[in-house]
Every structure is written in structure tokens, then in C-alpha cells.
Scaffold this motif. Structure first.
Motif, mmCIF file in Angstrom:
data_model
loop_
_atom_site.group_PDB
_atom_site.id
_atom_site.type_symbol
_atom_site.label_atom_id
_atom_site.label_comp_id
_atom_site.label_asym_id
_atom_site.label_seq_id
_atom_site.Cartn_x
_atom_site.Cartn_y
_atom_site.Cartn_z
ATOM 1 N N TRP A 43 -2.013 99.690 40.202
ATOM 2 C CA TRP A 43 -2.481 98.332 39.978
ATOM 3 C C TRP A 43 -3.997 98.361 39.770
ATOM 4 O O TRP A 43 -4.687 99.196 40.341
ATOM 5 N N THR A 44 -4.491 97.435 38.971
ATOM 6 C CA THR A 44 -5.932 97.311 38.782
ATOM 7 C C THR A 44 -6.344 95.875 39.098
ATOM 8 O O THR A 44 -5.630 94.921 38.771
ATOM 9 N N HIS A 50 -9.714 93.233 38.973
ATOM 10 C CA HIS A 50 -11.076 92.899 38.552
ATOM 11 C C HIS A 50 -11.521 91.663 39.323
ATOM 12 O O HIS A 50 -10.807 90.649 39.344
ATOM 13 N N VAL A 103 -8.629 88.947 38.564
ATOM 14 C CA VAL A 103 -7.595 89.304 37.586
ATOM 15 C C VAL A 103 -6.877 90.551 38.107
ATOM 16 O O VAL A 103 -7.493 91.607 38.256
ATOM 17 N N LEU A 104 -5.585 90.417 38.382
ATOM 18 C CA LEU A 104 -4.783 91.516 38.923
ATOM 19 C C LEU A 104 -3.759 91.942 37.886
ATOM 20 O O LEU A 104 -2.970 91.130 37.402
ATOM 21 N N HIS A 105 -3.782 93.234 37.537
ATOM 22 C CA HIS A 105 -2.822 93.807 36.589
ATOM 23 C C HIS A 105 -1.876 94.739 37.333
ATOM 24 O O HIS A 105 -2.317 95.611 38.086
ATOM 25 N N GLY A 128 3.009 95.218 32.360
ATOM 26 C CA GLY A 128 2.240 94.122 31.797
ATOM 27 C C GLY A 128 2.075 92.918 32.703
ATOM 28 O O GLY A 128 1.612 91.868 32.252
ATOM 29 N N THR A 185 0.440 90.341 35.039
ATOM 30 C CA THR A 185 -0.948 89.934 35.232
ATOM 31 C C THR A 185 -1.001 88.596 35.964
ATOM 32 O O THR A 185 -0.230 87.686 35.657
ATOM 33 N N GLU A 242 -3.985 85.745 37.141
ATOM 34 C CA GLU A 242 -5.376 85.298 37.110
ATOM 35 C C GLU A 242 -5.569 84.229 38.180
ATOM 36 O O GLU A 242 -4.755 83.306 38.308
ATOM 37 N N ARG A 298 -13.266 88.981 31.891
ATOM 38 C CA ARG A 298 -12.329 87.912 32.234
ATOM 39 C C ARG A 298 -12.575 87.387 33.645
ATOM 40 O O ARG A 298 -12.585 86.161 33.864
ATOM 41 N N GLU A 348 -4.265 78.311 35.075
ATOM 42 C CA GLU A 348 -4.742 79.302 36.029
ATOM 43 C C GLU A 348 -4.531 78.824 37.465
ATOM 44 O O GLU A 348 -4.641 77.642 37.771
#
Length: 222
Positions: free
Chosen positions: A71-72, A74, A89-91, A95, A97, A99, A186, A204
Motif C-alpha cells: 500500500w502507498t 500520500h 491519498v491511500l492506494h 487500483g 484508492t 481520498e 494530489r 471526497e
């Protein structure tokens, strides 16, 4: 056999039967085809030399792929004249995601807003049971304090750092990295939108934090 015929057809090769005893042929086959007991047995379709593939050519199996899922996250905090906000922002895998925008309904310095962003992002990742997690922040101070390169100065910074460490201890493998602002666009945009009281966030996920996270009376409202 057809594959071998195509490969060898361009050569002038004559085949002569080999006089051999059937038992000797069986022994030769066993020696050539037996796999050592310490290695897994792989059964493959018989192919010509061009068609054969190794396990490396086929790529890692599903178990190895699942172990590498990462997981990434930001995060970014914004503090200005118009207000204070947080962008997350979590990925995740496939795919996925999320926000998340958080408006700070209290006065905070830029560094405190960055810590609020990190805490909000870690809380979101924990709620979604994120496994391996890489956190990207454009705050040099926060990233280096969390990693132990910088010392937290002042009682509020120390309390923020301590709260982050408590969250990290409750999670799995987490790495916090500093990135340039242009690689955090983002999250930066979300934090700036959250700081504007009149902004319409649309779809959001947006909440308002009424008190600092390091205060016991902290509270969230949508």
C-alpha cells in the motif's frame, strides 16, 4: 515430434536405429528423468527447444505476488490565512484508492498540520488493514523526526511524534519517506481544498477535526 522435425528439417541428418537392450534403454530413461528428492517435481508438457519455458520466464507464483502487495500513502498538511487542512491519498491493491480531506477547526502551525496529516493517514490505513505500507510526505521535518534523524523540539512536536510512534507500533511494516512536493500533488491539493471553508468537496470523504489529535478532547465531525 513435429516440433523436432521442423527444427531439424534443414539439416542433412540420417537416423540409424541404435542396437540396445530394452532394459538398458529403460535404465537410461530413469537416470535422465529422475529429479532429486530435495527439489520440487515440475511436470511440463514436452516441447521443442524454442517452446520450453523455465519458471523464471513464467514469473513468480501467486503466493510470491501476494507477499509483495504494498500500500502507498500520500499525506500533506496545509496551514494558511484561509484555514488549515489535511489531504490523504491511500492506494491499495487492484487500483483501490481512497481520498480523504480533513479540515482543522483550530489554529495550527504548518508542521502541526503535517503531523495531523500523517496521523489521519495512518489511522485510515489501519482501519483498512493495510499490510506493507509506504508513506510519502513532502515535510522534511516530519519525515526525519519519525525516522530519528531529527530531534523533536518543543512539547507539542514531542507529543505529536510520540503519538505517531504509538500508531506505528500497532501497525505492520511501515516506511516513512520524504518526497518533493511535485510528487505529492494530489494530497497537497486536497489539503488546500480542506483549508477553504467555502469549498465544495463533492464526493471526497471530508471531515472536520475540532481539536488537535494530541489533546484528549479531540473530536471529529462530518
Amino acid at each position: 515430434m513435429v516440433s523436432w522435425a521442423v527444427e531439424l528439417g534443414e539439416f542433412d541428418i540420417q537416423v540409424r536405429p541404435r542396437p540396445a537392450i530394452k532394459s538398458q534403454a529403460l535404465a537410461d530413461f530413469i537416470v535422465e528423468s529422475t529429479v532429486p528428492a530435495t527439489e520440487p517435481t515440475i511436470i511440463e508438457e514436452t516441447r521443442g527447444p524454442i517452446e520450453q519455458m523455465t519458471r523464471e520466464d513464467m514469473g513468480p507464483d501467486s503466493t510470491e505476488q501476494s507477499d509483495e502487495i504494498q500500500w502507498t500513502l500520500h499525506v500533506d498538511g496545509s496551514a494558511g490565512k484561509t484555514g488549515h487542512g489535511v489531504g490523504v491519498v491511500l492506494h491499495g491493491p487492484d487500483g483501490f484508492t481512497v481520498e480523504y480531506a480533513l479540515r482543522l477547526d483550530f489554529t495550527a502551525s504548518n508542521n502541526e498540520a503535517e503531523y495531523e496529516a500523517l496521523l489521519a493517514g495512518l489511522s485510515l490505513a489501519a482501519e483498512l488493514s493495510a499490510g506493507k505500507l509506504k508513506v510519502y510526505s513532502d515535510s522534511q521535518l516530519v519525515a526525519n523526526q519519525v525516522n530519528g534523524a531529527y530531534e523533536a523540539k518543543g512539547p507539542r512536536m514531542k507529543r505529536y511524534l510520540q503519538k505517531v510512534k504509538v500508531k506505528l507500533q500497532r501497525m505492520g511494516e511501515v516506511e516513512v519517506l520524504q518526497v518533493p512536493r511535485d510528487m505529492n500533488n494530489r494530497a497537497d491539493a486536497l489539503s488546500k481544498m480542506a483549508s477553504e471553508e467555502t469549498h465544495d468537496f463533492g464526493t471526497e470523504l471530508t471531515e472536520i477535526l475540532s481539536h488537535p489529535s494530541i489533546d484528549e478532547r479531540e473530536g471529529l465531525r462530518i
